[in-house]
Design a protein around this motif. Structure first.
Motif, PDB file in Angstrom:
ATOM      1  N   VAL A  65      22.661  54.300  78.264  1.00  0.00           N
ATOM      2  CA  VAL A  65      23.463  54.858  77.174  1.00  0.00           C
ATOM      3  C   VAL A  65      22.550  55.282  76.033  1.00  0.00           C
ATOM      4  N   GLN A  66      22.803  56.463  75.499  1.00  0.00           N
ATOM      5  CA  GLN A  66      22.088  56.935  74.310  1.00  0.00           C
ATOM      6  C   GLN A  66      23.058  56.995  73.147  1.00  0.00           C
ATOM      7  N   LEU A  67      22.683  56.329  72.065  1.00  0.00           N
ATOM      8  CA  LEU A  67      23.470  56.326  70.838  1.00  0.00           C
ATOM      9  C   LEU A  67      22.538  56.726  69.708  1.00  0.00           C
ATOM     10  N   GLU A  68      22.678  57.984  69.271  1.00  0.00           N
ATOM     11  CA  GLU A  68      21.754  58.570  68.308  1.00  0.00           C
ATOM     12  C   GLU A  68      20.334  58.491  68.872  1.00  0.00           C
ATOM     13  N   LYS A  69      19.431  57.729  68.242  1.00  0.00           N
ATOM     14  CA  LYS A  69      18.058  57.650  68.740  1.00  0.00           C
ATOM     15  C   LYS A  69      17.813  56.436  69.634  1.00  0.00           C
ATOM     16  N   ASP A  70      18.798  55.575  69.743  1.00  0.00           N
ATOM     17  CA  ASP A  70      18.641  54.355  70.536  1.00  0.00           C
ATOM     18  C   ASP A  70      19.122  54.573  71.967  1.00  0.00           C
ATOM     19  N   VAL A  71      18.372  54.002  72.905  1.00  0.00           N
ATOM     20  CA  VAL A  71      18.756  54.031  74.320  1.00  0.00           C
ATOM     21  C   VAL A  71      18.823  52.592  74.813  1.00  0.00           C
TER      22      VAL A  71
ATOM     23  N   PHE B  17      26.509  60.574  89.915  1.00  0.00           N
ATOM     24  CA  PHE B  17      25.140  60.621  89.406  1.00  0.00           C
ATOM     25  C   PHE B  17      24.708  62.038  89.040  1.00  0.00           C
ATOM     26  N   ASN B  18      25.535  63.028  89.336  1.00  0.00           N
ATOM     27  CA  ASN B  18      25.170  64.428  89.122  1.00  0.00           C
ATOM     28  C   ASN B  18      25.405  64.905  87.695  1.00  0.00           C
ATOM     29  N   HIS B  19      25.969  64.051  86.841  1.00  0.00           N
ATOM     30  CA  HIS B  19      26.356  64.501  85.507  1.00  0.00           C
ATOM     31  C   HIS B  19      25.895  63.532  84.418  1.00  0.00           C
ATOM     32  N   TYR B  20      25.671  64.093  83.248  1.00  0.00           N
ATOM     33  CA  TYR B  20      25.635  63.307  82.011  1.00  0.00           C
ATOM     34  C   TYR B  20      27.060  63.284  81.456  1.00  0.00           C
ATOM     35  N   TYR B  21      27.389  62.213  80.774  1.00  0.00           N
ATOM     36  CA  TYR B  21      28.735  62.071  80.224  1.00  0.00           C
ATOM     37  C   TYR B  21      28.660  61.773  78.730  1.00  0.00           C
ATOM     38  N   LYS B  22      29.650  62.296  78.022  1.00  0.00           N
ATOM     39  CA  LYS B  22      29.741  62.064  76.577  1.00  0.00           C
ATOM     40  C   LYS B  22      31.169  61.662  76.257  1.00  0.00           C
ATOM     41  N   ALA B  23      31.320  60.584  75.488  1.00  0.00           N
ATOM     42  CA  ALA B  23      32.673  60.082  75.207  1.00  0.00           C
ATOM     43  C   ALA B  23      32.680  59.248  73.947  1.00  0.00           C
ATOM     44  N   GLN B  24      33.879  59.115  73.384  1.00  0.00           N
ATOM     45  CA  GLN B  24      34.107  58.151  72.314  1.00  0.00           C
ATOM     46  C   GLN B  24      34.354  56.789  72.978  1.00  0.00           C
TER      47      GLN B  24
ATOM     48  N   ILE C   2      21.195  44.118  80.230  1.00  0.00           N
ATOM     49  CA  ILE C   2      22.356  44.859  79.733  1.00  0.00           C
ATOM     50  C   ILE C   2      22.713  44.344  78.338  1.00  0.00           C
ATOM     51  N   ASP C   3      22.774  45.252  77.382  1.00  0.00           N
ATOM     52  CA  ASP C   3      22.942  44.877  75.984  1.00  0.00           C
ATOM     53  C   ASP C   3      24.383  44.933  75.495  1.00  0.00           C
ATOM     54  N   PHE C   4      25.149  45.940  75.951  1.00  0.00           N
ATOM     55  CA  PHE C   4      26.458  46.185  75.359  1.00  0.00           C
ATOM     56  C   PHE C   4      27.500  46.498  76.426  1.00  0.00           C
ATOM     57  N   GLN C   5      28.766  46.313  76.026  1.00  0.00           N
ATOM     58  CA  GLN C   5      29.906  46.768  76.801  1.00  0.00           C
ATOM     59  C   GLN C   5      30.554  47.917  76.042  1.00  0.00           C
ATOM     60  N   CYS C   6      30.836  49.000  76.768  1.00  0.00           N
ATOM     61  CA  CYS C   6      31.373  50.207  76.137  1.00  0.00           C
ATOM     62  C   CYS C   6      32.698  50.582  76.799  1.00  0.00           C
ATOM     63  N   TYR C   7      33.775  50.603  76.000  1.00  0.00           N
ATOM     64  CA  TYR C   7      35.109  50.931  76.505  1.00  0.00           C
ATOM     65  C   TYR C   7      35.461  52.360  76.085  1.00  0.00           C
ATOM     66  N   ALA C   8      35.415  53.262  77.042  1.00  0.00           N
ATOM     67  CA  ALA C   8      35.726  54.663  76.744  1.00  0.00           C
ATOM     68  C   ALA C   8      37.202  54.800  76.369  1.00  0.00           C
TER      69      ALA C   8
ATOM     70  N   ILE D 162      28.969  58.185  72.416  1.00  0.00           N
ATOM     71  CA  ILE D 162      27.842  57.841  73.287  1.00  0.00           C
ATOM     72  C   ILE D 162      27.636  58.909  74.360  1.00  0.00           C
ATOM     73  N   THR D 163      26.388  59.058  74.777  1.00  0.00           N
ATOM     74  CA  THR D 163      26.028  59.897  75.916  1.00  0.00           C
ATOM     75  C   THR D 163      25.394  58.978  76.954  1.00  0.00           C
ATOM     76  N   PHE D 164      25.781  59.123  78.219  1.00  0.00           N
ATOM     77  CA  PHE D 164      25.277  58.183  79.217  1.00  0.00           C
ATOM     78  C   PHE D 164      25.188  58.822  80.599  1.00  0.00           C
ATOM     79  N   LYS D 165      24.385  58.192  81.439  1.00  0.00           N
ATOM     80  CA  LYS D 165      24.330  58.507  82.864  1.00  0.00           C
ATOM     81  C   LYS D 165      24.468  57.191  83.616  1.00  0.00           C
ATOM     82  N   ILE D 166      25.196  57.198  84.728  1.00  0.00           N
ATOM     83  CA  ILE D 166      25.441  55.948  85.432  1.00  0.00           C
ATOM     84  C   ILE D 166      24.235  55.597  86.296  1.00  0.00           C
ATOM     85  N   SER D 167      24.015  54.290  86.468  1.00  0.00           N
ATOM     86  CA  SER D 167      22.932  53.807  87.330  1.00  0.00           C
ATOM     87  C   SER D 167      23.459  52.928  88.454  1.00  0.00           C
ATOM     88  N   GLY D 168      24.746  52.615  88.424  1.00  0.00           N
ATOM     89  CA  GLY D 168      25.331  51.796  89.475  1.00  0.00           C
ATOM     90  C   GLY D 168      26.826  51.646  89.284  1.00  0.00           C
TER      91      GLY D 168
END
Length: 588
Positions: A109-115, A131-138, A164-170, A88-94
């Motif tokens: 969160v962006q997952l392929e073409k879905d946001v 907030f200054n960064h985009y993040y990418k993680a498994q 909020i649709d999903f919970q993501c555990y890095a 996933i690629t994401f930017k925090i909002s809070g």
């Protein structure tokens, strides 16, 4: 309708939201309601005597329809289906409250073409995000599950109301990319994050830092569980959270300074500039719902003054509620929204009648003391039904605690605001830090002393919706009883009280006549409950966390099922397999 048109129309608007939330009308019915509302709207412009007489009813229909329509379009339905390990690629909002293992963030969160919007869980060993960064993680992605049983908190529904649709555990290393597309809101949020980091770098104690971040910057994400429990048990949680008191005090600070700097003829400009400061502060701390509510009510109230009209608290209350719900109808289901507006209504309805029974307030000290007591009692009476319904606990010590703490709240809030201002500009004055740390240390000790009064603290208080409404009726009728005594009004209040006790008794009898056996899933362990009448025995595994099971399983169950006697036993692992495999229904 003639006396409080805005309040009545706001109530019909709210009824429309509740109607749509309860029945979830399909699109075809929504278009029908749009048509009916448009016809009613057009009819209000005709000068027919018959339609003129119906105008107030047509307005109620329009506002009810608008509530239904807006809530339909504001209800989030996700069509994304994904689970398991994903990149996933994401930017925090809070930033959200941390737990023992992870920091939690709201993120896009962006997952392929879905946001989609999700909750990101980051191990504390990875460091804080900004907030200054985009993040990418498994990350392991999953949808929040609905609760097993009706007495459990529906976390999935809570998240859905926040879109909020999903919970993501890095679960892997996090890659970062510097952003160059920050919005104005994100820039304010980043500045707030930097101020929070500056506070962390001071030499104050950990609890003092967390208190300062909570009381001014609305950041309670790292506050320790003991402090939160102390504020909850003492009934002072409104003091820790940003509320109307904070906004009024900060507004008063700006207004006081401006009136000293500006001539008297520019007083109205002092009000305008102070309101601008309040909204800049609201933006800076991230548009917290309680801050927006308080800022709106204060702004509307002073608009009446600037327009040289008599301020009307109910008009201000109704208009601020309507504006908030116009942008987000889901706010209606936020506990803070409900409690804050009920507290204001309670103060409006009961404060003066209660205050009239106190001795004459012929000096400033008496005014402060008596007003503090009457306002505290009014707000607590008005919010009591919902507090019991949502939290199932109450402490009589809260009245005493508010009496002692609230009069000093203005000093604490102003001191905390000035501390935050100095730290934000890197003016870390050691002696000021020592004084502030000492004051907060004493304050927290006093609050802990109040919270430790178990004799007047009651938990697992059962309360269902019929009982809630009957309690609200009693609170409504209390005004007529507190005012000069009237036997007819007293009888009405007694009938309402009798109705409440009859409802409570019937619910108690129903629950005490039932028996059931349930298996509760909690984290990686299971809990077996065996209920017979108004007694229950919980069987928990040997290696499970008893304190958390009591908090999240046993207490909610006991409040829901009106349990009078509880027993907790350890279930040996060898027996556990047999019990769950064969579903044993009787254990000696």
């Amino acid at each position: 309708m003639n006396k409080q048109p805005l309040l009545i129309l706001a109530l019909f608007f709210i009824l429309g939201i509740l109607f749509q939330d309860r029945f979830s009308l399909d699109e075809i019915y929504i278009f029908a309601i749009i048509g009916i509302s448009m016809i009613a709207f057009v009819a209000t412009f005709f000068k027919s005597f018959f339609l003129y007489r119906l105008k107030k009813y047509l307005l109620c229909v329009i506002f009810f329809g608008v509530g239904v329509i807006l809530h339909f379009f504001n209800t989030h339905n996700s069509h994304i289906s994904v689970t398991g390990n994903q990149t996933i690629t994401f930017k925090i909002s809070g930033k959200l409250n941390s737990n023992e293992k992870n920091r939690k963030y709201e993120a896009f969160v962006q997952l392929e073409k879905d946001v989609f919007k999700g909750i990101i869980y980051i191990p504390k060993s990875k460091g804080a995000l900004d907030f200054n960064h985009y993040y990418k993680a498994q990350a392991f992605v999953l949808m929040p599950k609905a609760p097993q049983y009706d007495f459990q908190f529906d976390y999935s529904k809570y998240l859905k109301r926040k879109n909020i649709d999903f919970q993501c555990y890095a679960n892997d290393e996090i890659q970062t990319t510097v952003r160059n597309d920050l919005s104005w809101g994100e820039q304010f949020s980043q500045k707030r994050l930097e101020v929070l980091q500056n506070i962390d770098e001071t030499h104050m104690s950990l609890r003092t830092k967390e208190f300062l971040k909570g009381i001014i910057l609305a950041d309670r994400t790292e506050i320790d569980a003991q402090t939160v429990q102390d504020f909850n048990r003492s009934g002072l949680v409104h003091f820790l959270a940003i509320s109307g008191t904070h906004i009024v005090v900060i507004f008063g600070l700006f207004f006081f300074l401006l009136t000293k700097l500006l001539p008297v003829k520019y007083r109205k400009y002092a009000i305008i500039v102070s309101l601008i400061f309040i909204w800049l502060f609201t933006v800076f701390i991230g548009f917290g719902s309680s801050v927006v509510r308080s800022g709106l009510m204060l702004s509307i109230y002073f608009m009446y003054i600037l327009l040289q009209r008599k301020p009307d608290l109910l008009h201000a209350l109704a208009l601020s509620a309507f504006i908030i719900l116009l942008f987000d109808t889901q706010q209606l289901f936020d506990v803070g929204f409900q409690l804050s507006f009920l507290a204001v209504l309670g103060i409006f309805w009961l404060n003066q009648p209660i205050l009239s029974h106190f001795p004459a307030q012929d000096n400033w000290f008496k005014k402060i003391i008596f007003n503090t007591i009457s306002i505290s009692i009014s707000a607590q009476l008005a919010t009591l039904p919902l507090v019991l319904y949502y939290f199932h606990q109450f402490s009589f010590i809260s009245i005493v605690a508010n009496f002692f703490i609230v009069p000093f709240s203005e000093v604490i809030i102003v001191f905390s605001f000035l501390m935050t201002f100095l730290i934000a500009f890197n003016a870390d004055l050691e002696y000021v830090n020592l004084i502030y740390g000492f004051v907060i240390k004493v304050l927290l000790k006093v609050i802990h002393w109040f919270a430790s009064s178990d004799a007047v603290f009651y938990e697992n208080i059962p309360m269902n919706l019929p009982e809630v409404f009957s309690l609200f009726l009693i609170v409504f009728l209390l005004r007529s009883v507190i005012l000069p005594f009237n036997f007819k009004n007293f009888i009405r209040c007694m009938i309402a009280a009798l109705t409440f006790f009859m409802l409570k008794l019937s619910s108690d009898v129903y629950e005490s006549s039932t028996s059931e056996i349930l298996i509760h899933d909690f984290s990686k362990s299971k809990v077996l409950s065996v209920k017979k009448n108004d007694e229950v025995c919980f069987w928990i595994e040997e290696n499970s966390d008893k304190s958390k099971i009591v908090k999240f399983v046993i207490n909610p169950y006991c409040a829901s099922r009106r349990i009078k006697r509880t027993e907790i036993r350890r279930l040996p692992n060898a027996v556990r397999k047999i019990v769950y495999k064969h579903k044993i229904y009787e254990i000696n």
